[in-house]
Design a protein around this motif. Structure first.
Motif: not given
Length: 72
Positions: A56-70
Motif C-alpha cells: 500500500e503506497l501513497s497517492l503522493d508516490t512520484t517514482c518507482i525506481e528500476k527493479y523495485a519489485f524484480f
C-alpha cells in the motif's frame, strides 16, 4: 535485507526514505503499508520478495525506481 522470517512491518509516519534494497530477499514478507511520507520506491526495494501480496503506497508516490519489485 535478507530477513527470511519478516512477514509484515509497521513503519512510522515520520519516515521519509527507505534505502535501496532495504527489503531485498525478505522471502516471507507478505504485506507492507508505506507511510504517505515515502514518495520514492527505491531501486531493488522489494527484489526477491516472492511472497509479497500487498503493497500500500501513497497517492503522493512520484517514482518507482528500476527493479523495485524484480523477481529472478
Amino acid at each position: 535485507q535478507g530477513c527470511s522470517n519478516l512477514q509484515s512491518i509497521n513503519l512510522p509516519n515520520c519516515l521519509t526514505d527507505i534505502g535501496m534494497g532495504a527489503f531485498y530477499g525478505c522471502s516471507s514478507l507478505q504485506e507492507i503499508i508505506l507511510p504517505e511520507s515515502i514518495t520514492v520506491i527505491a531501486e531493488n526495494l522489494f527484489t526477491e520478495c516472492h511472497n509479497l501480496q500487498r503493497v500500500e503506497l501513497s497517492l503522493d508516490t512520484t517514482c518507482i525506481e528500476k527493479y523495485a519489485f524484480f523477481m529472478l
